[in-house]
Write an enzyme that holds these catalytic residues in place. Sequence first.
Site, PDB file in Angstrom:
ATOM      1  N   LYS A  79     -42.300 -34.850  -7.881  1.00  0.00           N
ATOM      2  CA  LYS A  79     -42.150 -33.604  -7.115  1.00  0.00           C
ATOM      3  C   LYS A  79     -41.922 -32.474  -8.112  1.00  0.00           C
ATOM      4  CE  LYS A  79     -39.342 -31.723  -3.285  1.00  0.00           C
ATOM      5  NZ  LYS A  79     -38.262 -32.023  -2.308  1.00  0.00           N
ATOM      6  N   SER A 154     -39.496 -31.208   2.595  1.00  0.00           N
ATOM      7  CA  SER A 154     -40.134 -30.428   1.560  1.00  0.00           C
ATOM      8  C   SER A 154     -40.952 -31.268   0.573  1.00  0.00           C
ATOM      9  CB  SER A 154     -39.070 -29.641   0.787  1.00  0.00           C
ATOM     10  OG  SER A 154     -38.227 -30.509   0.067  1.00  0.00           O
ATOM     11  N   SER A 178     -35.815 -34.276   3.277  1.00  0.00           N
ATOM     12  CA  SER A 178     -37.091 -34.011   2.596  1.00  0.00           C
ATOM     13  C   SER A 178     -37.780 -35.204   1.964  1.00  0.00           C
ATOM     14  CB  SER A 178     -36.898 -32.927   1.540  1.00  0.00           C
ATOM     15  OG  SER A 178     -36.863 -31.683   2.179  1.00  0.00           O
TER      16      SER A 178
HETATM   17  N1  GLN Z   1     -35.893 -29.178   6.262  1.00  0.00           N
HETATM   18  C1  GLN Z   1     -34.608 -29.084   5.630  1.00  0.00           C
HETATM   19  C2  GLN Z   1     -34.400 -27.699   5.059  1.00  0.00           C
HETATM   20  O1  GLN Z   1     -35.308 -26.927   5.127  1.00  0.00           O
HETATM   21  C3  GLN Z   1     -34.445 -30.134   4.566  1.00  0.00           C
HETATM   22  C4  GLN Z   1     -35.078 -29.786   3.294  1.00  0.00           C
HETATM   23  C5  GLN Z   1     -34.738 -30.745   2.183  1.00  0.00           C
HETATM   24  O2  GLN Z   1     -34.278 -31.853   2.422  1.00  0.00           O
HETATM   25  N2  GLN Z   1     -34.947 -30.290   0.961  1.00  0.00           N
HETATM   26  O3  GLN Z   1     -33.376 -27.383   4.571  1.00  0.00           O
END
Ligand code: GLN
Length: 492
Positions: A79, A154, A178
């Site tokens: 990532k 994400s 995410s």
């Molecule tokens: N969808 C969640 C957020 O926008 C989780 C994102 C994540 O785990 N990085 O904060």
Amino acid sequence: MTDLHRLSIREISEGLAAAKFSSRELTEHYLKRIAKIDPQVRSYVTVTNEVALAQADAADALRQAGQATALTGIPVAHKDIFCTQGIKTSAGSKMLDNFISPYDATVVAQGKNAGLVTLGKVNMDEFAMGSTSESSFYGATKNPWALDHVPGGSSGGSAAVVAADLAPFATGTDTGGSIRQPASFCGLTGLKPTYGRVSRYGIIAYASSLDQAGPMARSAEDCAYLMNVMAGHDSKDSTSMDKAVEDYVANLNATTLKGLRIGIPKQYFNVAGLDAAVKARVEESLKKLEELGAVVVEIDLNMTESYVPTYYLIAPAEASSNLSRYDGVRYGYRAENPQDILDLYKRSRSEGFGAEVQRRILIGTYALSAGYYDAYYVKAQKVRRLIQQDFLKAFEQVDVIAAPTAPTTAYKIGASLDPVEMYLGDIYTIAVNLAGLPAISAPVGFDQDHLPVGLQLIGNYWSESQLLSVVHQYQQATDWHTQRAAIAEENA
Ligand code: GLN
């Protein structure tokens, strides 16, 4: 061999050991597939062709010298939130579009030590804020099962590369879902470890008390191989735990399903917005686990309604603090022709950050400001503790907790969810991060549009082995995890 991309990690490892193919052949095979298929999926931000081939040759040389380990020469995608020395590390943001990291994140360094070959860096929501990967400066990544849908976020790029057979496994990070939600949207297995199990050193920070890295792959077995590399204490991360690491691969059959108590939180199955197909698939998977010997028990998680408001105070509060370092002075994007220092700060941040990131900085700064701090931030921290206690009480009754990973399957690209709608989609994943617990998502079938559905299993602290083992045994008895996404089938 033409079907190298269909092999599991164990099969790759055995193939390399038996000299059926070399790391160079395997790496070239993946690089060719990426060049051919990724223009449609748009999952890689950077493909590191030369680095990958050099690492592959080095891995082959190590093997010749009799110094290879299980993973020597196996390709991985990271990532784009993990710092990679000499390679662009963007976090999906214009702010870091020009940032070449001078050092490796510990996870990346551990991968190199194990002999992994870096194929490249993959797309993500900007600074890991989002659930669709659409907020990336580099544009939306497509879901390999249906290119007009999002892969989730994400870690959407990490999910897409594995689902499209453009990497055998990938690293992800999970602040509020995410790893698990994109795994669910792309028919993969993804593990979010206990907070402190994997080093956060060199991971671009979103919300430090919630961020945790973990593996994303086709199966629990493949995840276990990557977990063996990622887990461990790191003196460079004061929140990493000095606790012996288990051998996740050796333990894949260590948990017995017979008599395993699986808790079903009543409140989770009454959430408005839980899709009927998701609910049905999750219930079917629980039936299967019962057939395999598990005992399903209804439990209460009374704090469910507080998850979204609590997370969406704490995460933006920490983000606003973490992101204050991007000021256009030390590194990252800098606005042109500033009139004075304030104009430099203001324009660098307004031009360098996208809308969702700016929204969260605003919310977080507000929640932390004098006068509101006690009413919002301190209150949220207290509720966070109650959420944790709710889980701990449940674990007195059951071994693991089952839930959908997400209330829906993958959204259409550009579905124009308003921010609150998007935040509500995190209902099943964020409490796990607030409590610091481990959880895994595994594929358990499809909806009417043949989009994958994920089952989430939440474990008590340090139960990564148990979670992987439960899913592994489920996967020995089912074949959801072996099904391939449309674009992978077309390019079989
Ligand atoms: N969808 C969640 C957020 O926008 C989780 C994102 C994540 O785990 N990085 O904060």
